[in-house]
Design a protein around this motif. Structure first.
Motif, short mmCIF file in Angstrom:
data_model
loop_
_atom_site.label_atom_id
_atom_site.label_comp_id
_atom_site.label_asym_id
_atom_site.label_seq_id
_atom_site.Cartn_x
_atom_site.Cartn_y
_atom_site.Cartn_z
N LEU A 125 0.82 -1.21 0.00
CA LEU A 125 0.00 0.00 0.00
C LEU A 125 0.86 1.26 0.00
N PHE A 126 1.97 1.25 0.74
CA PHE A 126 2.87 2.40 0.71
C PHE A 126 3.37 2.65 -0.72
N LEU A 127 3.71 1.60 -1.43
CA LEU A 127 4.28 1.74 -2.77
C LEU A 127 3.25 2.12 -3.82
N THR A 128 2.00 1.71 -3.66
CA THR A 128 1.00 1.93 -4.70
C THR A 128 0.03 3.08 -4.43
N SER A 129 -0.13 3.48 -3.19
CA SER A 129 -1.11 4.51 -2.86
C SER A 129 -0.52 5.91 -3.00
N ASN A 130 -1.33 6.84 -3.43
CA ASN A 130 -0.91 8.24 -3.52
C ASN A 130 -1.45 9.07 -2.37
N ASP A 131 -2.12 8.43 -1.42
CA ASP A 131 -2.75 9.15 -0.32
C ASP A 131 -2.11 8.87 1.03
N ARG A 132 -0.99 8.16 1.08
CA ARG A 132 -0.32 7.88 2.35
C ARG A 132 0.31 9.15 2.90
N THR A 133 0.18 9.37 4.19
CA THR A 133 0.70 10.59 4.81
C THR A 133 1.67 10.26 5.93
#
Length: 87
Positions: free
Chosen positions: A70-78
């Motif tokens: 999810l860290f690698l594919t998501s653009n919404d991680r904060t």
């Protein structure tokens, strides 16, 4: 991306949210390889989740693997300050 300001030294994403000084690629790789220790979460400043992953061995590896992907594919991680991870 707009001009960097003191509040957002790495600029803003297309939705106007400031970018973090942390990288989602580094966080994802750390989480994939050292996720059972919660290192990816400690890197982005989420110490509470990092401790939970440390105590559960990354959810027996499953939580760490999913989190890394999810860290690698998501653009919404904060990060811990709510800024979007660069990457």
């Amino acid at each position: 991306m707009t001009v960097p300001t003191p509040d957002a030294p790495f600029g803003y994403d297309p939705q106007g949210r400031p970018y973090s000084d942390k990288s989602k690629i580094v966080a994802g790789i750390l989480q994939l390889f050292l996720g059972s220790l919660g290192i990816g979460r400690f890197y982005v400043g989420n110490a509470g989740v990092g401790v939970a992953q440390l105590l559960t061995c990354g959810g027996l590896g499953i939580w760490a693997l999913i989190d890394g992907i999810l860290f690698l594919t998501s653009n919404d991680r904060t990060d811990s300050q709510g800024r979007v991870l660069r990457g």
